[in-house]
Design an enzyme around this catalytic site. Structure first.
Site, short mmCIF file in Angstrom:
data_model
loop_
_atom_site.label_atom_id
_atom_site.label_comp_id
_atom_site.label_asym_id
_atom_site.label_seq_id
_atom_site.Cartn_x
_atom_site.Cartn_y
_atom_site.Cartn_z
N ASP A 131 -3.76 -44.32 -6.92
CA ASP A 131 -2.89 -44.86 -5.87
C ASP A 131 -2.88 -46.39 -5.78
O ASP A 131 -1.97 -46.97 -5.20
CB ASP A 131 -3.31 -44.31 -4.50
N HIS A 255 0.93 -33.52 -10.54
CA HIS A 255 -0.40 -33.82 -11.10
C HIS A 255 -0.40 -34.24 -12.56
O HIS A 255 -1.45 -34.64 -13.08
CB HIS A 255 -1.34 -32.62 -10.87
O1 F6P Z 1 -5.28 -39.99 -3.98
C1 F6P Z 1 -4.85 -39.57 -5.22
C2 F6P Z 1 -3.76 -38.53 -5.11
O2 F6P Z 1 -3.35 -38.21 -6.41
C3 F6P Z 1 -2.56 -38.91 -4.25
O3 F6P Z 1 -1.64 -39.76 -4.88
C4 F6P Z 1 -2.01 -37.56 -3.94
O4 F6P Z 1 -1.26 -37.59 -2.77
C5 F6P Z 1 -3.24 -36.72 -3.77
O5 F6P Z 1 -4.25 -37.36 -4.52
C6 F6P Z 1 -3.09 -35.29 -4.20
O6 F6P Z 1 -4.26 -34.61 -3.93
P1 F6P Z 1 -4.63 -33.17 -4.52
O7 F6P Z 1 -5.04 -33.34 -5.95
O8 F6P Z 1 -5.75 -32.72 -3.66
O9 F6P Z 1 -3.41 -32.32 -4.42
#
Ligand code: F6P
Length: 325
Positions: A131, A255
């Protein structure tokens, strides 16, 4: 009798970021080279509470320089947010003879590191999060790889967008920060970027897309940070309904942005920060984070890191539309 070697515990916590593995490798190999033992803690703070420890040798981190993710695995631990979980973690560290911790992660993980520091545990934080919202460093581990992933995706989408004369809505990560969306917008030539830090209406966006069409462009790219407040699919439907000149299509990158082999930049940053974290611990420095400042890696107090958020530079936000004319 020989003195007991200093034992460093290393863990990764929160969302994974490409470059965490090169950082673990640097910590293990630097630690060993300096005469310390290095213990890998699995599953972030959860593993610290549960005593999921294993000693890591130089060969255990072979071949991970180029691997995304984290060989230690990671978690967002609710138990560790409570004093009880933190007490248990400190007890496990003491039982196992861990003298200091290197914690690689984002803002939540660094807040956890500060909580341990306040209880006299020796800790050094290392910023790892795609981020780029962590105060005290120009850039965090993982950001460059994620941005390259977005750029590659938009480059590919541009081929098909131009062929069909379409507008594409590309959703990027960043629930609380628009950094990735803005910078990816510049490097991929997007027309519009939507971020949590600004408020725009659907009508404003429709006008901007229509203007893009009128200027003779064969495509339009709207990069929407997931936390912008505008739902990507709803916006796509609204643009279709408002008839802005282009058909619309949606790509949610999700992701994909967190995976993949770390770029050269991330491997270098992670390696440099890993070495500096070990040096801090072995020199009795605690309660700091490694931060890239100018050409060097500095130590930034965790108090300062946690108290402040790294904001997007709005000059770069303006640059997106300037360069998309
Ligand atoms: O903080 C990193 C991040 O990839 C954010 O950009 C995103 O909103 C969040 O984590 C997603 O989290 P998770 O992997 O728990 O879905």
């Amino acid at each position: 009798m020989t003195a007991k070697p200093y034992t460093i515990g290393v863990l990764t916590s929160g969302g994974d970021a490409p470059g965490m593995n090169p950082c673990i490798r640097a910590i293990v190999r630097t630690g060993i080279a300096r005469g310390a033992r290095v213990v890998g803690i699995s599953n972030g703070y959860e593993g610290l509470i549960n005593g999921e420890f294993r000693e890591l040798g130089a060969r255990d981190v072979g071949g991970i320089l180029l691997r995304g993710g984290t060989i230690l695995q990671t978690k967002r631990s609710l138990a560790f947010r409570e004093p009880r979980g933190q007490r248990e973690a400190i007890r496990k560290m003491n039982e196992f003879g861990i003298d200091g911790l290197a914690i690689i992660g984002g803002d939540g993980s660094l807040t956890g590191a500060l909580a341990l520091h306040r209880q006299e545990v020796k800790v050094v934080g290392i910023p790892g999060s795609i981020d780029n919202d962590i105060w005290g460093t120009n850039i965090s581990i993982g950001v460059d790889t994620a941005m390259n992933t977005i750029m590659d995706a938009v480059d590919k989408l541009r081929d098909t967008a131009s062929s069909h004369g379409r507008a594409f809505l590309v959703e990027t990560m960043g629930r609380g920060s628009g950094y990735l969306a803005v910078m990816a917008g510049i490097v991929s030539g997007a027309e519009i970027v939507l971020i949590p830090e600004t408020t725009v209406t659907i009508e404003d966006i429709a006008t901007a897309v229509e203007n893009t069409y009128k200027r003779g462009k064969t495509h339009a790219f709207i990069i929407n940070a997931e936390g912008s407040g505008i739902k990507t699919n709803e916006l796509a439907q609204a643009l279709e309904d408002l008839d802005v000149g282009f058909q619309t299509r949606v790509t949610i990158l999700g992701h994909i942005q967190r995976g993949g082999s770390p770029t050269a930049y991330d491997r270098l940053l992670a390696s440099r920060m890993g070495v500096k974290a070990v040096d801090a611990l072995l020199n009795g420095i605690s309660g700091v984070m490694t931060g890239l400042k100018g050409r060097g890696i500095d130590y930034v107090p965790l108090e300062e890191v946690v108290a402040t958020k790294r904001e997007v530079n709005m000059e770069y936000y303006e640059m997106v539309s300037l360069l998309a004319q």
